[in-house]
Design a protein around this motif. Sequence first.
Motif, short mmCIF file in Angstrom:
data_model
loop_
_atom_site.label_atom_id
_atom_site.label_comp_id
_atom_site.label_asym_id
_atom_site.label_seq_id
_atom_site.Cartn_x
_atom_site.Cartn_y
_atom_site.Cartn_z
N LYS A 49 0.86 -1.19 0.00
CA LYS A 49 0.00 0.00 0.00
C LYS A 49 0.90 1.24 0.00
O LYS A 49 1.50 1.59 1.02
CB LYS A 49 -0.91 0.02 1.23
CG LYS A 49 -2.10 -0.93 1.15
CD LYS A 49 -3.06 -0.70 2.32
CE LYS A 49 -4.34 -1.52 2.15
NZ LYS A 49 -5.31 -1.25 3.26
N TRP A 50 0.99 1.90 -1.16
CA TRP A 50 1.74 3.15 -1.26
C TRP A 50 0.82 4.31 -0.87
O TRP A 50 -0.36 4.33 -1.21
CB TRP A 50 2.24 3.35 -2.68
CG TRP A 50 3.27 2.36 -3.12
CD1 TRP A 50 3.07 1.19 -3.78
CD2 TRP A 50 4.68 2.44 -2.89
NE1 TRP A 50 4.25 0.52 -3.99
CE2 TRP A 50 5.27 1.27 -3.46
CE3 TRP A 50 5.52 3.39 -2.27
CZ2 TRP A 50 6.64 1.04 -3.42
CZ3 TRP A 50 6.89 3.14 -2.23
CH2 TRP A 50 7.43 1.99 -2.80
N ASP A 59 0.65 7.31 -2.03
CA ASP A 59 0.09 8.09 -3.14
C ASP A 59 -0.96 7.31 -3.96
O ASP A 59 -1.50 7.83 -4.92
CB ASP A 59 1.20 8.60 -4.06
CG ASP A 59 2.01 7.49 -4.72
OD1 ASP A 59 1.68 6.29 -4.49
OD2 ASP A 59 2.97 7.80 -5.45
N GLN A 60 -1.22 6.05 -3.56
CA GLN A 60 -2.24 5.26 -4.26
C GLN A 60 -3.52 5.09 -3.44
O GLN A 60 -4.37 4.27 -3.78
CB GLN A 60 -1.67 3.89 -4.63
CG GLN A 60 -0.55 3.98 -5.66
CD GLN A 60 0.04 2.61 -6.00
OE1 GLN A 60 -0.29 1.60 -5.39
NE2 GLN A 60 0.92 2.58 -6.97
N GLU A 61 -3.64 5.87 -2.37
CA GLU A 61 -4.87 5.82 -1.58
C GLU A 61 -6.07 6.22 -2.46
O GLU A 61 -5.99 7.14 -3.27
CB GLU A 61 -4.78 6.77 -0.39
CG GLU A 61 -4.03 6.20 0.79
CD GLU A 61 -4.26 7.00 2.07
OE1 GLU A 61 -5.23 7.79 2.09
OE2 GLU A 61 -3.47 6.84 3.03
N THR A 112 -7.21 4.86 -4.93
CA THR A 112 -7.16 4.35 -6.30
C THR A 112 -6.85 2.85 -6.27
O THR A 112 -7.62 2.05 -6.80
CB THR A 112 -6.10 5.10 -7.13
OG1 THR A 112 -4.83 5.02 -6.47
CG2 THR A 112 -6.49 6.56 -7.32
N ALA A 113 -5.72 2.48 -5.64
CA ALA A 113 -5.36 1.06 -5.57
C ALA A 113 -5.76 0.41 -4.25
O ALA A 113 -5.82 -0.81 -4.15
CB ALA A 113 -3.85 0.90 -5.77
#
Length: 439
Positions: free
Chosen positions: A336-337, A339-341, A343-344
């Motif tokens: 879980k990155w 900057d991908q909250e 979205t991913a």
Amino acid sequence: MHHLDGTKCSFLLCVGISIAICSFIYLRTGSPTEPQPQGGALACRSLPSECRAFEPWNEQGAERHCQNCQVENYILNYHLNCSNMTRDLHFIMRPLSDEEEAYPLAFILTVHKELELLVRLLRAIYAPQNVYCIHVDAKAPREYRKALERLVSCLPNAFLSRRSETVTYAGFSRLQADLNCMKDLAMSRVKWRKVVNLCGQDFPVKSNLELVQYMKSRKWRDRNMTPGVKQPLTMRHRTQLQYKEITGSHVAPLGKGIMKGPPPHEMKIYFGTAYYALTRDFVDFVLKNQLAQDLLEWSKDTFSPDEHFFVTLNHIKDAPGSNLEGGWSGEIRAIKWRDQERTAHNGCKGRYVRDICVYGLEDLPWVIEKNSMFANKFESRTFPEALDCLEQWHRDKVLKQAAVAIEPQWMLPVPSCHSNTSAYNSGAEEMTTGFMPKS
């Protein structure tokens, strides 16, 4: 006379008070503790109810074998007897299927801390037909290295790499650590088919059987997994400028933006993850081919070369197992990155460290549903319940898939300390998927 009597009384009073104080200190801190017998049961941490409710043993009525839960204390404080160690720490010492035995894997683990997590990771991925190279950071505490030396001395197919690097985050030393293990694995008697690299804060999601089946699948059986794409503009500074590794500390630009020369042999640089699954022939290519050696030399003053080196080589047409159109395919890591909250993923329920989520308990449904090979990352002290639950879920799945009779010591400890293997030895029962959403 009265003066002497008073002095005597004062002296006796002082002596009495001193004896009382010394006795109190002795009882609190000075009395020797009894050494605990090797293999004795130590306190188990109770599983959260959110975890227990989904465990298949809970639904099927199987109770567990209870032994030493404090694996770090066990490795640090005991003079290990190997047969006791593998039993008490629940290592699986037999191949669980013919399919796995016929397809041995190699693992590279680069570690420097989190001894408990490392031992639990190793026992989760351990199988006697595989081979394991552990690179211990040269700056790791001596006690840490000694503990791992004791551990691997009990595992005939595990060893510490012959050469240790002082690993710096984003430095060339991180790539060199992997290469050190690759050189050692290339000389192994084990006829391993693919090598996977791990760090000490990873934990498996797939079982060893599932890893084998995934790597043998039509898409991947002759190919390397190096998720990545042509280097984006935002990442080109990593290889266009020269960097200097401050040993054991950080990586900094060399001077005021000194430019590098172009890549050797007009190679196109790719950018990807530092994690991979590589064929044995490709490892030989990495270690011996001149193109690979020239790229390695060119990469020494780049930023985070482990994120471009393997993926770039995997896009050379003549490289064994190359995957020219692979892109980001290959479910190697669930991460879980920040900057991908939204979205991913649905956000980090633990905490972010360097923009990567350290998983909390509420992150596990996402991790399990994603079903990557491994998940990163975990901390056994900050969010122990997340690791506890995933570890139990993973071991339950491993045992449920086994094609051999289950030995009681293979089951992980839980607060209920009784042994009952019937629920695992019934191969006809369907494996409960734990945190997976129910249809």
